[in-house]
Motif scaffolding. Structure first.
Motif, PDB file in Angstrom:
ATOM      1  N   ARG A   1       0.849  -1.192   0.000  1.00  0.00           N
ATOM      2  CA  ARG A   1       0.000   0.000   0.000  1.00  0.00           C
ATOM      3  C   ARG A   1       0.882   1.237   0.000  1.00  0.00           C
ATOM      4  NH1 ARG A   1      -2.256  -0.397   4.697  1.00  0.00           N
ATOM      5  NH2 ARG A   1      -1.109   1.253   5.770  1.00  0.00           N
ATOM      6  N   ALA A   2       0.529   2.210  -0.817  1.00  0.00           N
ATOM      7  CA  ALA A   2       1.204   3.506  -0.814  1.00  0.00           C
ATOM      8  C   ALA A   2       0.168   4.572  -0.484  1.00  0.00           C
ATOM      9  CB  ALA A   2       1.846   3.793  -2.168  1.00  0.00           C
ATOM     10  N   THR A   3       0.519   5.469   0.414  1.00  0.00           N
ATOM     11  CA  THR A   3      -0.368   6.564   0.796  1.00  0.00           C
ATOM     12  C   THR A   3       0.314   7.884   0.486  1.00  0.00           C
ATOM     13  OG1 THR A   3      -1.349   5.248   2.576  1.00  0.00           O
ATOM     14  CG2 THR A   3      -1.677   7.638   2.667  1.00  0.00           C
ATOM     15  N   VAL A   4      -0.344   8.681  -0.334  1.00  0.00           N
ATOM     16  CA  VAL A   4       0.172   9.983  -0.763  1.00  0.00           C
ATOM     17  C   VAL A   4      -0.616  11.075  -0.047  1.00  0.00           C
ATOM     18  CG1 VAL A   4       0.470  11.546  -2.726  1.00  0.00           C
ATOM     19  CG2 VAL A   4       0.810   9.071  -3.033  1.00  0.00           C
ATOM     20  N   ARG A   5       0.075  11.869   0.752  1.00  0.00           N
ATOM     21  CA  ARG A   5      -0.558  13.030   1.395  1.00  0.00           C
ATOM     22  C   ARG A   5       0.066  14.299   0.808  1.00  0.00           C
ATOM     23  NH1 ARG A   5      -3.609  12.773   5.880  1.00  0.00           N
ATOM     24  NH2 ARG A   5      -3.965  10.719   6.817  1.00  0.00           N
ATOM     25  N   HIS A   6      -0.688  14.983  -0.044  1.00  0.00           N
ATOM     26  CA  HIS A   6      -0.193  16.205  -0.678  1.00  0.00           C
ATOM     27  C   HIS A   6      -1.397  17.079  -0.991  1.00  0.00           C
ATOM     28  CE1 HIS A   6       1.624  19.058  -3.387  1.00  0.00           C
ATOM     29  NE2 HIS A   6       2.802  18.472  -3.338  1.00  0.00           N
ATOM     30  N   ASP A   7      -1.514  18.207  -0.335  1.00  0.00           N
ATOM     31  CA  ASP A   7      -2.685  19.051  -0.499  1.00  0.00           C
ATOM     32  C   ASP A   7      -2.748  19.661  -1.901  1.00  0.00           C
ATOM     33  OD1 ASP A   7      -4.845  20.310   1.446  1.00  0.00           O
ATOM     34  OD2 ASP A   7      -4.250  21.869   0.027  1.00  0.00           O
ATOM     35  N   VAL A   8      -3.952  19.685  -2.467  1.00  0.00           N
ATOM     36  CA  VAL A   8      -4.142  20.242  -3.813  1.00  0.00           C
ATOM     37  C   VAL A   8      -5.014  21.496  -3.778  1.00  0.00           C
ATOM     38  CG1 VAL A   8      -3.800  18.028  -4.963  1.00  0.00           C
ATOM     39  CG2 VAL A   8      -6.121  18.717  -4.288  1.00  0.00           C
ATOM     40  N   GLY A   9      -5.122  22.106  -2.613  1.00  0.00           N
ATOM     41  CA  GLY A   9      -5.969  23.282  -2.471  1.00  0.00           C
ATOM     42  C   GLY A   9      -5.576  24.442  -3.372  1.00  0.00           C
ATOM     43  N   LEU A  10      -4.297  24.533  -3.729  1.00  0.00           N
ATOM     44  CA  LEU A  10      -3.861  25.618  -4.605  1.00  0.00           C
ATOM     45  C   LEU A  10      -4.572  25.552  -5.950  1.00  0.00           C
ATOM     46  CD1 LEU A  10      -1.941  28.057  -4.752  1.00  0.00           C
ATOM     47  CD2 LEU A  10      -0.170  26.523  -5.624  1.00  0.00           C
ATOM     48  N   TRP A  11      -4.806  24.341  -6.452  1.00  0.00           N
ATOM     49  CA  TRP A  11      -5.510  24.193  -7.721  1.00  0.00           C
ATOM     50  C   TRP A  11      -6.942  24.712  -7.630  1.00  0.00           C
ATOM     51  CZ3 TRP A  11      -4.012  18.448  -9.021  1.00  0.00           C
ATOM     52  CH2 TRP A  11      -2.664  18.415  -9.401  1.00  0.00           C
ATOM     53  N   ALA A  12      -7.523  24.639  -6.434  1.00  0.00           N
ATOM     54  CA  ALA A  12      -8.906  25.087  -6.256  1.00  0.00           C
ATOM     55  C   ALA A  12      -9.046  26.595  -6.477  1.00  0.00           C
ATOM     56  CB  ALA A  12      -9.411  24.703  -4.868  1.00  0.00           C
ATOM     57  N   THR A  13      -7.925  27.311  -6.432  1.00  0.00           N
ATOM     58  CA  THR A  13      -7.933  28.755  -6.679  1.00  0.00           C
ATOM     59  C   THR A  13      -7.796  29.075  -8.162  1.00  0.00           C
ATOM     60  OG1 THR A  13      -5.516  29.040  -6.511  1.00  0.00           O
ATOM     61  CG2 THR A  13      -6.784  29.064  -4.449  1.00  0.00           C
ATOM     62  N   GLY A  14      -7.605  28.049  -8.988  1.00  0.00           N
ATOM     63  CA  GLY A  14      -7.412  28.247 -10.421  1.00  0.00           C
ATOM     64  C   GLY A  14      -5.962  28.214 -10.857  1.00  0.00           C
ATOM     65  N   TYR A  15      -5.035  28.035  -9.917  1.00  0.00           N
ATOM     66  CA  TYR A  15      -3.605  28.000 -10.237  1.00  0.00           C
ATOM     67  C   TYR A  15      -3.289  26.774 -11.088  1.00  0.00           C
ATOM     68  CZ  TYR A  15       1.453  27.561  -9.523  1.00  0.00           C
ATOM     69  OH  TYR A  15       2.797  27.421  -9.707  1.00  0.00           O
ATOM     70  N   ASN A  16      -2.520  26.991 -12.161  1.00  0.00           N
ATOM     71  CA  ASN A  16      -2.133  25.893 -13.055  1.00  0.00           C
ATOM     72  C   ASN A  16      -3.320  24.998 -13.386  1.00  0.00           C
ATOM     73  OD1 ASN A  16       0.529  26.675 -13.329  1.00  0.00           O
ATOM     74  ND2 ASN A  16       1.376  24.715 -12.689  1.00  0.00           N
ATOM     75  N   ALA A  17      -4.357  25.593 -13.908  1.00  0.00           N
ATOM     76  CA  ALA A  17      -5.601  24.856 -14.158  1.00  0.00           C
ATOM     77  C   ALA A  17      -5.394  23.655 -15.068  1.00  0.00           C
ATOM     78  CB  ALA A  17      -6.641  25.807 -14.761  1.00  0.00           C
ATOM     79  N   TRP A  18      -4.394  23.699 -15.942  1.00  0.00           N
ATOM     80  CA  TRP A  18      -4.152  22.569 -16.846  1.00  0.00           C
ATOM     81  C   TRP A  18      -3.785  21.306 -16.064  1.00  0.00           C
ATOM     82  CZ3 TRP A  18       0.565  20.125 -16.821  1.00  0.00           C
ATOM     83  CH2 TRP A  18       1.643  20.822 -16.267  1.00  0.00           C
ATOM     84  N   GLN A  19      -3.106  21.460 -14.930  1.00  0.00           N
ATOM     85  CA  GLN A  19      -2.756  20.277 -14.140  1.00  0.00           C
ATOM     86  C   GLN A  19      -3.995  19.621 -13.543  1.00  0.00           C
ATOM     87  OE1 GLN A  19       0.411  22.083 -11.514  1.00  0.00           O
ATOM     88  NE2 GLN A  19       1.480  20.211 -12.075  1.00  0.00           N
ATOM     89  N   ASP A  20      -4.965  20.433 -13.170  1.00  0.00           N
ATOM     90  CA  ASP A  20      -6.189  19.956 -12.532  1.00  0.00           C
ATOM     91  C   ASP A  20      -7.215  19.473 -13.546  1.00  0.00           C
ATOM     92  OD1 ASP A  20      -8.058  19.537 -10.436  1.00  0.00           O
ATOM     93  OD2 ASP A  20      -8.890  21.546 -10.732  1.00  0.00           O
ATOM     94  N   THR A  21      -6.970  19.679 -14.828  1.00  0.00           N
ATOM     95  CA  THR A  21      -7.911  19.285 -15.873  1.00  0.00           C
ATOM     96  C   THR A  21      -7.614  17.850 -16.302  1.00  0.00           C
ATOM     97  OG1 THR A  21      -8.052  21.576 -16.655  1.00  0.00           O
ATOM     98  CG2 THR A  21      -8.795  19.842 -18.163  1.00  0.00           C
ATOM     99  N   PRO A  22      -8.554  16.916 -16.102  1.00  0.00           N
ATOM    100  CA  PRO A  22      -8.281  15.511 -16.417  1.00  0.00           C
ATOM    101  C   PRO A  22      -7.749  15.264 -17.818  1.00  0.00           C
ATOM    102  CG  PRO A  22     -10.277  15.666 -15.121  1.00  0.00           C
ATOM    103  CD  PRO A  22      -9.866  17.087 -15.439  1.00  0.00           C
ATOM    104  N   GLY A  23      -8.281  15.983 -18.828  1.00  0.00           N
ATOM    105  CA  GLY A  23      -7.855  15.746 -20.199  1.00  0.00           C
ATOM    106  C   GLY A  23      -6.575  16.439 -20.601  1.00  0.00           C
ATOM    107  N   GLU A  24      -5.957  17.179 -19.682  1.00  0.00           N
ATOM    108  CA  GLU A  24      -4.689  17.858 -19.972  1.00  0.00           C
ATOM    109  C   GLU A  24      -3.573  17.347 -19.061  1.00  0.00           C
ATOM    110  OE1 GLU A  24      -4.930  22.133 -20.308  1.00  0.00           O
ATOM    111  OE2 GLU A  24      -6.996  22.031 -21.001  1.00  0.00           O
ATOM    112  N   GLY A  25      -3.637  17.699 -17.776  1.00  0.00           N
ATOM    113  CA  GLY A  25      -2.596  17.269 -16.846  1.00  0.00           C
ATOM    114  C   GLY A  25      -2.955  16.057 -16.019  1.00  0.00           C
ATOM    115  N   GLY A  26      -4.205  15.587 -16.154  1.00  0.00           N
ATOM    116  CA  GLY A  26      -4.594  14.362 -15.472  1.00  0.00           C
ATOM    117  C   GLY A  26      -5.261  14.551 -14.128  1.00  0.00           C
ATOM    118  N   GLY A  27      -5.164  15.762 -13.557  1.00  0.00           N
ATOM    119  CA  GLY A  27      -5.773  15.991 -12.259  1.00  0.00           C
ATOM    120  C   GLY A  27      -5.037  15.295 -11.127  1.00  0.00           C
ATOM    121  N   THR A  28      -5.672  15.284  -9.969  1.00  0.00           N
ATOM    122  CA  THR A  28      -5.056  14.725  -8.762  1.00  0.00           C
ATOM    123  C   THR A  28      -4.730  13.243  -8.926  1.00  0.00           C
ATOM    124  OG1 THR A  28      -6.205  16.351  -7.395  1.00  0.00           O
ATOM    125  CG2 THR A  28      -5.402  14.382  -6.282  1.00  0.00           C
TER     126      THR A  28
END
Length: 294
Positions: free
Chosen positions: A137-164
């Protein structure tokens, strides 16, 4: 030594540069003026190129490539034409189309793409006998709240950066594949958006994996977290063993950034990538499949 930073699309090349400046002269290219300004404010002596072609024409001894995922295949193809070693900041692909485009490239043995955690001191050198392992088992703890502000929206977009699922999930998949090898497939995946409602992707996720040996694995992705840490647990007949990766007093070293650059510089010196592309391809296949499934 001259190293080209081709793109500053994520935070990683800013961190990479703090290690690289101890070893090499840097040449940088970035499409976004604000990101470039942030970099040159920190590194005022860096040489700035106006295009990818210009940065490659400067004759670098190695390239650190960090562009938005949809641009990676074309940009990597141009780097490959030079024959110089290349480190592609993760993930090299986030969608099936991007992965198919990478598959059409002749990727040589001095191309590295990996989560930096593979080179973290707490994990590097870890070995396991798959015959003794029941599950992982691998557990990843890394907050993604910055994306919720619109920062680097391409990373959060499933069809571009794949999202979380992809961008954070790679850390867990990478560590498990490093231990158990690339003969792995996705058994299932799910994600949810429970806290950061303005995200385009998810803030929590889970993947189920299965290796050809029969070992099963789980990757937990916790994108709502006050701290950053990464755990790998190996379940055996006689108990469980856990490896914990944390930033510590020196995040550049503790999280594996320094070790990753050391590996890249070894490639500049003529060594092959410490992570064969077939292994990277296996990690990307799991991530892309998880994105599709979720």
């Amino acid at each position: 030594m001259r190293v080209a930073l081709a793109g500053l699309a994520t935070s990683h090349p800013y961190t990479d540069a703090r290690t690289l400046t101890r070893h090499a002269e840097l040449v940088v290219w970035e499409q976004d003026p604000a990101r470039l300004r942030r970099f040159t404010d920190e590194h005022p002596d860096v040489k700035v190129a106006g295009s990818l072609g210009e940065v490659l024409a400067a004759g670098p001894d190695g390239v650190v490539l960090t562009v938005p995922n949809p641009q990676v295949p074309e940009a990597l193809a141009r780097v490959l034409e030079t024959g110089v070693p290349c480190f592609v900041n993760k993930p090299a692909a986030a969608t099936r189309a991007q992965l198919d485009a990478l598959d059409r490239l002749a990727i040589h043995e001095r191309v590295l793409s990996s989560s930096v955690l593979r080179f973290a001191p707490a994990f590097a050198g870890a070995r396991v006998d798959p015959g003794e392992v029941l599950a992982v088992r691998a557990t990843v703890r890394h907050d993604v709240g910055l994306w919720a502000t619109g920062y680097n929206a391409w990373q959060d977009t499933p069809g571009e950066g794949g999202g979380t699922m992809v961008t954070m999930g790679i850390h867990g998949v990478e560590l498990l594949v490093a231990l158990l090898g690339p003969d792995v497939g996705l058994a299932g995946a799910a994600g949810a958006r429970r806290h950061y409602r303005t995200l385009r992707s998810e803030d929590t996720g889970v993947m189920a994996l299965r290796w050809g040996s029969g070992v099963t694995g789980t990757v937990e992705i916790l994108g709502v977290s006050e701290g950053e840490s990464y755990d790998v647990t190996l379940h055996k007949r006689d108990g469980s063993e856990t490896i914990v990766i944390e930033a510590g007093d020196d995040p550049i070293k503790g999280l594996g950034y320094e070790g990753t650059i050391d590996a890249f510089l070894s490639m500049v010196g003529g060594a092959p990538s410490p992570v064969p592309w077939a292994e990277t391809r296996a990690v990307l296949e799991v991530l892309v499949s998880a994105r599709e499934h979720a």
